[in-house]
Design a protein around this motif. Structure first.
Motif, PDB file in Angstrom:
ATOM      1  N   VAL A  92       0.856  -1.189   0.000  1.00  0.00           N
ATOM      2  CA  VAL A  92       0.000   0.000   0.000  1.00  0.00           C
ATOM      3  C   VAL A  92       0.891   1.238   0.000  1.00  0.00           C
ATOM      4  CG1 VAL A  92      -2.078   1.024   1.013  1.00  0.00           C
ATOM      5  CG2 VAL A  92      -1.505  -1.355   1.511  1.00  0.00           C
ATOM      6  N   PRO A  93       1.583   1.499  -1.111  1.00  0.00           N
ATOM      7  CA  PRO A  93       2.571   2.583  -1.131  1.00  0.00           C
ATOM      8  C   PRO A  93       1.961   3.968  -0.973  1.00  0.00           C
ATOM      9  CG  PRO A  93       2.245   1.674  -3.334  1.00  0.00           C
ATOM     10  CD  PRO A  93       1.544   0.758  -2.391  1.00  0.00           C
ATOM     11  N   SER A  94       0.662   4.104  -1.199  1.00  0.00           N
ATOM     12  CA  SER A  94       0.030   5.417  -1.083  1.00  0.00           C
ATOM     13  C   SER A  94      -0.416   5.742   0.341  1.00  0.00           C
ATOM     14  CB  SER A  94      -1.181   5.502  -2.019  1.00  0.00           C
ATOM     15  OG  SER A  94      -2.161   4.553  -1.647  1.00  0.00           O
ATOM     16  N   ALA A  95      -0.243   4.806   1.270  1.00  0.00           N
ATOM     17  CA  ALA A  95      -0.686   5.029   2.643  1.00  0.00           C
ATOM     18  C   ALA A  95       0.076   6.184   3.275  1.00  0.00           C
ATOM     19  CB  ALA A  95      -0.495   3.763   3.474  1.00  0.00           C
ATOM     20  N   ARG A  96      -0.605   6.918   4.134  1.00  0.00           N
ATOM     21  CA  ARG A  96       0.049   7.937   4.944  1.00  0.00           C
ATOM     22  C   ARG A  96       0.701   7.255   6.140  1.00  0.00           C
ATOM     23  NH1 ARG A  96      -0.925   9.705   0.528  1.00  0.00           N
ATOM     24  NH2 ARG A  96      -2.118  11.603   0.126  1.00  0.00           N
ATOM     25  N   VAL A  97       1.782   7.835   6.651  1.00  0.00           N
ATOM     26  CA  VAL A  97       2.575   7.160   7.674  1.00  0.00           C
ATOM     27  C   VAL A  97       2.759   8.053   8.899  1.00  0.00           C
ATOM     28  CG1 VAL A  97       4.798   6.090   8.208  1.00  0.00           C
ATOM     29  CG2 VAL A  97       3.783   5.806   5.929  1.00  0.00           C
ATOM     30  N   GLY A  98       2.596   7.446  10.065  1.00  0.00           N
ATOM     31  CA  GLY A  98       2.855   8.135  11.317  1.00  0.00           C
ATOM     32  C   GLY A  98       3.757   7.298  12.207  1.00  0.00           C
ATOM     33  N   PHE A  99       4.247   7.933  13.280  1.00  0.00           N
ATOM     34  CA  PHE A  99       5.162   7.252  14.196  1.00  0.00           C
ATOM     35  C   PHE A  99       4.812   7.605  15.635  1.00  0.00           C
ATOM     36  CE2 PHE A  99       7.427   7.863  10.226  1.00  0.00           C
ATOM     37  CZ  PHE A  99       7.942   6.600   9.983  1.00  0.00           C
ATOM     38  N   VAL A 100       4.846   6.589  16.487  1.00  0.00           N
ATOM     39  CA  VAL A 100       4.690   6.790  17.924  1.00  0.00           C
ATOM     40  C   VAL A 100       5.961   6.275  18.584  1.00  0.00           C
ATOM     41  CG1 VAL A 100       3.373   6.239  19.999  1.00  0.00           C
ATOM     42  CG2 VAL A 100       2.190   6.529  17.810  1.00  0.00           C
ATOM     43  N   GLY A 101       6.658   7.157  19.284  1.00  0.00           N
ATOM     44  CA  GLY A 101       7.881   6.772  19.980  1.00  0.00           C
ATOM     45  C   GLY A 101       7.597   6.483  21.442  1.00  0.00           C
ATOM     46  N   LEU A 102       7.699   5.226  21.817  1.00  0.00           N
ATOM     47  CA  LEU A 102       7.489   4.802  23.199  1.00  0.00           C
ATOM     48  C   LEU A 102       8.589   3.827  23.584  1.00  0.00           C
ATOM     49  CD1 LEU A 102       3.666   3.952  22.966  1.00  0.00           C
ATOM     50  CD2 LEU A 102       4.615   5.920  24.152  1.00  0.00           C
ATOM     51  N   TYR A 103       9.078   3.940  24.803  1.00  0.00           N
ATOM     52  CA  TYR A 103       9.955   2.890  25.308  1.00  0.00           C
ATOM     53  C   TYR A 103       9.418   2.420  26.650  1.00  0.00           C
ATOM     54  CZ  TYR A 103      12.205   6.305  28.455  1.00  0.00           C
ATOM     55  OH  TYR A 103      12.450   7.253  29.417  1.00  0.00           O
ATOM     56  N   ARG A 104       9.740   1.189  26.980  1.00  0.00           N
ATOM     57  CA  ARG A 104       9.214   0.590  28.199  1.00  0.00           C
ATOM     58  C   ARG A 104      10.183   0.787  29.347  1.00  0.00           C
ATOM     59  NH1 ARG A 104       7.691  -5.753  28.466  1.00  0.00           N
ATOM     60  NH2 ARG A 104       9.932  -5.924  28.092  1.00  0.00           N
ATOM     61  N   ASP A 105       9.724   1.416  30.411  1.00  0.00           N
ATOM     62  CA  ASP A 105      10.516   1.534  31.626  1.00  0.00           C
ATOM     63  C   ASP A 105      10.713   0.133  32.197  1.00  0.00           C
ATOM     64  OD1 ASP A 105      10.932   1.741  34.613  1.00  0.00           O
ATOM     65  OD2 ASP A 105      10.975   3.878  34.115  1.00  0.00           O
ATOM     66  N   GLU A 106      11.964  -0.299  32.302  1.00  0.00           N
ATOM     67  CA  GLU A 106      12.248  -1.677  32.706  1.00  0.00           C
ATOM     68  C   GLU A 106      11.889  -1.959  34.160  1.00  0.00           C
ATOM     69  OE1 GLU A 106      12.895  -4.027  30.642  1.00  0.00           O
ATOM     70  OE2 GLU A 106      12.940  -2.595  28.988  1.00  0.00           O
ATOM     71  N   GLU A 107      11.717  -0.900  34.962  1.00  0.00           N
ATOM     72  CA  GLU A 107      11.333  -1.094  36.353  1.00  0.00           C
ATOM     73  C   GLU A 107       9.820  -1.248  36.500  1.00  0.00           C
ATOM     74  OE1 GLU A 107      13.304  -1.471  38.984  1.00  0.00           O
ATOM     75  OE2 GLU A 107      15.085  -1.331  37.703  1.00  0.00           O
ATOM     76  N   THR A 108       9.080  -0.340  35.869  1.00  0.00           N
ATOM     77  CA  THR A 108       7.627  -0.323  36.026  1.00  0.00           C
ATOM     78  C   THR A 108       6.887  -1.047  34.906  1.00  0.00           C
ATOM     79  OG1 THR A 108       7.337   1.744  34.794  1.00  0.00           O
ATOM     80  CG2 THR A 108       7.838   1.921  37.150  1.00  0.00           C
ATOM     81  N   LEU A 109       7.593  -1.310  33.793  1.00  0.00           N
ATOM     82  CA  LEU A 109       7.014  -1.882  32.576  1.00  0.00           C
ATOM     83  C   LEU A 109       5.966  -0.963  31.946  1.00  0.00           C
ATOM     84  CD1 LEU A 109       6.601  -5.679  33.514  1.00  0.00           C
ATOM     85  CD2 LEU A 109       8.586  -4.489  32.535  1.00  0.00           C
ATOM     86  N   GLN A 110       5.982   0.316  32.336  1.00  0.00           N
ATOM     87  CA  GLN A 110       5.042   1.289  31.786  1.00  0.00           C
ATOM     88  C   GLN A 110       5.697   2.036  30.618  1.00  0.00           C
ATOM     89  OE1 GLN A 110       1.741   1.588  32.781  1.00  0.00           O
ATOM     90  NE2 GLN A 110       2.357  -0.266  33.878  1.00  0.00           N
ATOM     91  N   PRO A 111       4.877   2.485  29.638  1.00  0.00           N
ATOM     92  CA  PRO A 111       5.434   3.177  28.476  1.00  0.00           C
ATOM     93  C   PRO A 111       5.789   4.629  28.782  1.00  0.00           C
ATOM     94  CG  PRO A 111       3.053   3.072  28.302  1.00  0.00           C
ATOM     95  CD  PRO A 111       3.420   2.284  29.527  1.00  0.00           C
ATOM     96  N   VAL A 112       6.866   5.070  28.168  1.00  0.00           N
ATOM     97  CA  VAL A 112       7.296   6.471  28.262  1.00  0.00           C
ATOM     98  C   VAL A 112       7.340   7.034  26.842  1.00  0.00           C
ATOM     99  CG1 VAL A 112       9.104   8.058  28.992  1.00  0.00           C
ATOM    100  CG2 VAL A 112       8.674   5.959  30.311  1.00  0.00           C
ATOM    101  N   GLN A 113       6.585   8.103  26.600  1.00  0.00           N
ATOM    102  CA  GLN A 113       6.509   8.678  25.255  1.00  0.00           C
ATOM    103  C   GLN A 113       7.674   9.628  25.008  1.00  0.00           C
ATOM    104  OE1 GLN A 113       2.891  10.870  24.400  1.00  0.00           O
ATOM    105  NE2 GLN A 113       3.880  11.993  22.737  1.00  0.00           N
ATOM    106  N   TYR A 114       8.277   9.529  23.807  1.00  0.00           N
ATOM    107  CA  TYR A 114       9.310  10.481  23.438  1.00  0.00           C
ATOM    108  C   TYR A 114       9.084  11.091  22.062  1.00  0.00           C
ATOM    109  CZ  TYR A 114      11.337   6.583  20.752  1.00  0.00           C
ATOM    110  OH  TYR A 114      11.538   5.554  19.871  1.00  0.00           O
ATOM    111  N   TYR A 115       8.090  10.575  21.302  1.00  0.00           N
ATOM    112  CA  TYR A 115       7.839  11.137  19.967  1.00  0.00           C
ATOM    113  C   TYR A 115       6.450  10.740  19.506  1.00  0.00           C
ATOM    114  CZ  TYR A 115       8.558  12.370  15.039  1.00  0.00           C
ATOM    115  OH  TYR A 115       8.455  12.937  13.791  1.00  0.00           O
ATOM    116  N   PHE A 116       5.775  11.657  18.783  1.00  0.00           N
ATOM    117  CA  PHE A 116       4.484  11.340  18.181  1.00  0.00           C
ATOM    118  C   PHE A 116       4.254  12.258  16.990  1.00  0.00           C
ATOM    119  CE2 PHE A 116      -0.295  11.943  18.213  1.00  0.00           C
ATOM    120  CZ  PHE A 116      -0.549  10.753  17.537  1.00  0.00           C
ATOM    121  N   LYS A 117       4.068  11.650  15.828  1.00  0.00           N
ATOM    122  CA  LYS A 117       3.777  12.396  14.607  1.00  0.00           C
ATOM    123  C   LYS A 117       2.820  11.555  13.783  1.00  0.00           C
ATOM    124  CE  LYS A 117       4.586  15.832  11.650  1.00  0.00           C
ATOM    125  NZ  LYS A 117       4.320  17.243  11.956  1.00  0.00           N
ATOM    126  N   ALA A 118       1.644  12.123  13.480  1.00  0.00           N
ATOM    127  CA  ALA A 118       0.623  11.366  12.765  1.00  0.00           C
ATOM    128  C   ALA A 118       0.083  12.171  11.601  1.00  0.00           C
ATOM    129  CB  ALA A 118      -0.503  10.988  13.713  1.00  0.00           C
TER     130      ALA A 118
END
Length: 209
Positions: A92-118
């Motif tokens: 689907v080369p015509s699709a629009r593309v976005g990115f969500v930057g999340l990493y998992r805190d290894e202590e809490t296993l909760q996500p930490v956001q560092y980037y979002f573009k949609a």
């Protein structure tokens, strides 16, 4: 689980077995991920809206089927999501593309956001969020939260492997978001990794471990 679709096609399962093997090289793992993403894409896009348009074949005119509405949006949950994204974009080369930057805190296993573009106008698009692993489900749920806040209402989640805990978390947080995966594995271990799984998909794809 009516919100979960497991793709049992023989080619999907064969390629997944090769990816699980610890001896599979980075280059081969990356290629397999691209190939399997295209096979999974057939399932996640199965119900795309259609319309018709008038065309002329070499023989005669006809009303031919074509995709309707705005172009879909593919959203990669960084960094490993890019492995699925690349393969789907070939289909689907015509699709629009976005990115969500999340990493998992290894202590809490909760996500930490560092980037979002949609892409814009998500409310008018089918949005497919992609991430190879649905483990705890925390990062996936957080990514869908961001997409909904941006206006998305028609969202699907595509992953390579899912754990029961992640599927349950997504159903609790976003029961309106269907999940398509190649396998539902046994469980999470004490470190939040899928068992039997295939290790860290990002590390295996990029050769960083």
């Amino acid at each position: 689980m009516d919100h979960l679709t497991i793709v049992t096609h023989p080619l999907v399962q064969h390629k997944l077995t090769l990816m699980r093997d610890r001896d599979t090289s980075t280059a081969v793992f990356r290629q397999l991920l691209r190939e399997i993403s295209q096979l999974l894409a057939y399932e996640v896009t199965r119900e795309l809206p259609m319309t018709t348009k008038r065309i002329d074949t070499p023989v005669q005119p006809m009303d031919a089927p074509t995709l309707a509405g705005r172009k879909m949006a593919l959203v990669s949950i960084l960094r490993a999501g890019n492995g699925l994204l690349d393969g789907i974009l070939e289909l689907v080369p015509s699709a629009r593309v976005g990115f969500v930057g999340l990493y998992r805190d290894e202590e809490t296993l909760q996500p930490v956001q560092y980037y979002f573009k949609a892409p814009e106008q998500l409310e008018d698009r089918l949005v497919i969020a992609v991430d190879p692993m649905l483990a705890t489900g925390n990062s996936s749920a957080a990514a869908v939260d961001l997409l909904k806040a941006k206006g998305a209402t028609n969202i699907r989640f595509l992953c390579l492997l899912a754990a029961p805990e992640g599927v349950a978390r997504m159903k609790e947080a976003h029961p309106d978001v269907p999940i398509v995966t190649a396998a539902l594995d046994e469980r999470l271990n004490e470190n939040g990794y899928i068992v039997p799984g295939l290790g860290d998909a990002g590390d295996r794809m990029f050769g960083t471990k």
